[in-house]
Design an enzyme around this catalytic site. Structure first.
Site, PDB file in Angstrom:
ATOM      1  N   ASP A   1       0.844  -1.187   0.000  1.00  0.00           N
ATOM      2  CA  ASP A   1       0.000   0.000   0.000  1.00  0.00           C
ATOM      3  C   ASP A   1       0.883   1.242   0.000  1.00  0.00           C
ATOM      4  O   ASP A   1       2.045   1.171  -0.421  1.00  0.00           O
ATOM      5  CB  ASP A   1      -0.948  -0.020   1.204  1.00  0.00           C
TER       6      ASP A   1
ATOM      7  N   HIS B   1      -3.705   5.627   3.798  1.00  0.00           N
ATOM      8  CA  HIS B   1      -4.467   4.421   3.471  1.00  0.00           C
ATOM      9  C   HIS B   1      -3.848   3.154   4.055  1.00  0.00           C
ATOM     10  O   HIS B   1      -4.530   2.315   4.649  1.00  0.00           O
ATOM     11  CB  HIS B   1      -4.558   4.333   1.948  1.00  0.00           C
TER      12      HIS B   1
ATOM     13  N   SER C   1     -11.392  -1.426   0.298  1.00  0.00           N
ATOM     14  CA  SER C   1     -10.054  -1.254   0.861  1.00  0.00           C
ATOM     15  C   SER C   1      -9.982  -1.756   2.288  1.00  0.00           C
ATOM     16  O   SER C   1      -8.936  -2.221   2.735  1.00  0.00           O
ATOM     17  CB  SER C   1      -9.651   0.222   0.838  1.00  0.00           C
TER      18      SER C   1
END
EC number: 3.4.21.-
Length: 662
Positions: free
Chosen positions: A233, A270, A466
């Site tokens: 990520d 994220h 996600s």
């Protein structure tokens, strides 16, 4: 500040602060000084009781017979702490009242004892070790059997904070390899924090939310210990309190910067949230699905399809990842805009990345294969257009919401394997998924309690597929922790069999029990962990036919095997040994006895291109068509049929083996 060093003289040094507002107390009777039942409290003088009324219990270490007290109205000068220590140390019932250390980041209390762990170099003899310890006035409590020349020792009474100085001086001894004081912290069971509705049934804002993946119940059997989850990520805040425990981080990498420091960029929030969903420790504010798993953070912010992308999978496989979670992919269309042209785009999986994934699947985990999961996507569009999430060897994870139905944005299609709880949009009973956020004001939550916690270390509104993907990745880690011998495809099959069929009316499930919105349903972590244990051994019979049968161009070749057994089949494995110089020419089928009523089952369908030979075992996981044979009587003639569909290359069938469980 005091310092403790783990890992020897060159190891990492940790700073601890002396609390102005805590004291640690042990009574002679081991009774509590502060109790909800006054008649159970240890007897002390009125003066001591008056001072104790200004404290409250912070934590208790029952095994050590001590409790940590915290002043009700904190100060910055430690005056009340010192007064309490002075008064309590004069009480006959009080064995000691001392100061307490705190973690400067989490503010959690840490109690130092007057004990030390000391390990000398391997070559030193016992008498020399004892001499050094005696020189420092230390008494050997135990010689530890799990490490050579390792001792658990105690310092004289009232050594106090000087224990840290003794530890540092010992580390400077040439013969000492490791040394640190004994520090004790509160032990907490792995828990689902109240806002974490995706882990267990909970109440938020007066509403009972029952749309979870049954994760907390699974922790009684597995917490992911012994596994490693790679999060590919935009980086992970590895200094976050939920990742900071010893040994939690494994083989960190930034494939974009080509460094081993996966620090997020200024706007890279994220990856930290994804990692928190997968495997946050759960010690402070948010537990991951697999809190015992280790974390391999791999920062990848290069372009889709780049070599860096492929390098991410290779790094994960080569450095011991068991599970690889990928909450990224091609751009999504706007989920509420039917006319967005992005809904129609098809993005293929580059060969470079596909081969890197194959490397992880074929070579990872010593050949048992890494389990790779991808977020299905957030465009309310077909996941089958996404070459990454729809690749046949990965698990595509869709999102379901806190009502137990489809999240409005979640992609759909034949590639969806399963669903995991996430946020929704409107309507919604919760803001989303509560998980770790970049520490302080820099993440999704800048310190607003409407967005998470006041410190800004947790967000309450993470979501999308996600969030669903690392949640499912955590379940894969729970499975492998329970049974590390499973292959990647067996893990995938267990996830399939664990799923609860949610939304039976709107799910559009087919005859096989598969929905375009949820795959096989919402993962049930407890069921998955229960399924992970090896089945009890069943009686097995092995039948083999060995004969060189030529395979000629554009011809069909057969090798037959007679089986007389009349017991119903419970399991089946088929092993073939075929020599051929271009296996992409071949279609290989197993023809069961006509009496079984089962049609021919294709084992190999012109895959492999110009590779040589097929020496492979097929089972119900790798070849689902074999499940049609369960419950059938095997008696009769079984035939391996090889059809050569092209010219120029030839070969021969060498053998057929059928292993039947009854």
């Amino acid at each position: 500040m005091v310092h403790v060093r783990y890992g020897g003289q060159n190891g990492e040094q940790y700073e601890l602060a002396i609390s102005e507002n805590h004291i640690v107390v042990r009574t002679e009777s081991r009774s509590s000084l502060i109790s909800d039942r006054p008649f159970e409290a240890a007897p002390v003088s009125p003066q001591a009781r008056n001072i104790l009324n200004q404290f409250e219990l912070s934590t208790r270490f029952s095994q050590a017979g001590v409790e940590v007290l915290h002043v009700k109205e904190p100060s910055h000068d430690g005056a009340l702490r010192d007064t309490a220590r002075e008064i309590l140390n004069q009480e006959p019932e009080v064995q000691f009242a001392g100061r307490v250390l705190i973690d400067p980041v989490s503010q959690q209390p840490i109690v130092y004892t007057e004990n030390l762990f000391v390990k000398f170099d391997h070559e030193e003899d016992v008498s020399f070790c004892q001499e050094i310890l005696g020189r420092y006035g230390l008494t050997i409590k135990r010689q530890l059997e799990y490490a050579r020349n390792a001792y658990f020792v105690s310092a004289p009474s009232n050594t106090g904070l000087a224990i840290f100085d003794i530890s540092e001086r010992l580390l400077n001894e040439e013969s000492v390899e490791l040394c640190h004081p004994e520090l004790v912290r509160e032990f907490r069971q792995r828990q689902a924090f109240p806002p974490q509705w995706h882990l267990k049934q909970t109440t938020i804002g007066g509403k009972t939310i029952n749309a979870h993946a049954n994760v907390e119940a699974a922790w009684k059997l597995s917490d992911g210990t012994g596994t490693i989850i790679a999060i590919i990520d935009d980086g992970v805040d590895i200094d976050h309190e939920e990742f900071r425990s010893s040994g939690k981080i494994v083989a960190p990498r930034d494939v974009t910067r080509k460094t081993n420091f996966p620090t997020p960029g200024n706007r890279d929030n994220h990856g930290t949230a994804c990692a928190g969903v997968a495997c946050g420790n759960g010690n402070f504010g948010a537990s991951g699905v697999a809190p015992g798993a280790k974390l391999m953070p791999i920062r990848f912010v290069s372009a889709l399809g780049s070599q860096d992308e492929a390098d991410s999978f290779v790094w994960a496989a080569q450095n011991g990842a068991d599970v690889i979670s990928c909450s990224w992919g091609p751009p999504d269309g706007t989920w509420w805009d039917d006319k967005d042209p992005l809904h129609k785009q098809k993005v293929p999986l580059p060969d470079s990345t596909r081969l890197a994934m194959d490397y992880a699947i074929n070579k990872g985990r010593n050949g048992k294969g890494c389990v790779i999961l991808f977020a299905a996507g957030n465009g309310n569009e077909s996941v089958d257009n996404d070459g990454y999430a729809s690749y046949e060897k990965v698990i595509a994870v869709a999102a379901c919401n806190d009502f137990g139905t489809r999240s409005a944005y979640s992609d759909f299609g034949t590639a969806v394997w399963c669903a995991f709880p996430s946020n929704n949009g409107n309507p919604s009973q919760t803001p989303g998924i509560w998980t770790a956020d970049r520490t302080g004001v820099v993440g999704y939550n800048s310190g607003n309690t409407n967005l998470g916690d006041q410190a800004g270390n947790y967000t309450n509104s993470f979501g999308g597929t996600s969030s669903a993907c690392p949640g499912a990745a955590g379940v894969a880690a729970l499975i492998l922790s329970r049974n590390p011998n499973l292959r990647w495809d067996e893990v995938r099959d267990i996830i399939k069999r664990s799923c609860d069929r949610i939304d039976p009316v709107g799910g559009n499930y087919n005859a096989e029990g598969r929905s375009p919105f949820y795959g096989y349903g919402r993962i049930n972590a407890l069921k998955a962990v229960e399924l992970a244990l090896p089945a009890q051994p069943e009686p097995v019979s092995i039948f083999t036919a060995v004969q060189d049968v030529p395979i000629n161009d554009l011809q069909i070749s057969q090798l037959s095997l007679a089986i007389a057994n009349t017991n119903p089949i419970k399991s089946i494995k088929v092993t073939v040994d075929i020599e051929h110089t271009y296996i992409g020419d071949l279609v290989v089928s197993l023809n069961p006895p006509a009496e079984s009523g089962v049609l021919p089952i294709i084992l190999h369908d012109r895959k492999g291109g110009g590779a040589d030979d097929i020496k492979q075992t097929y089972d119900e996981v790798s070849t689902p068509g074999l499940t049609a044979l369960k419950g059938k009587i095997p008696q009769g003639t079984w035939t391996l049929e090889v059809a050569d569909k092209a010219q120029a290359d030839t070969g021969k069938i060498r053998s057929l083996t059928i292993e039947l469980g009854f």
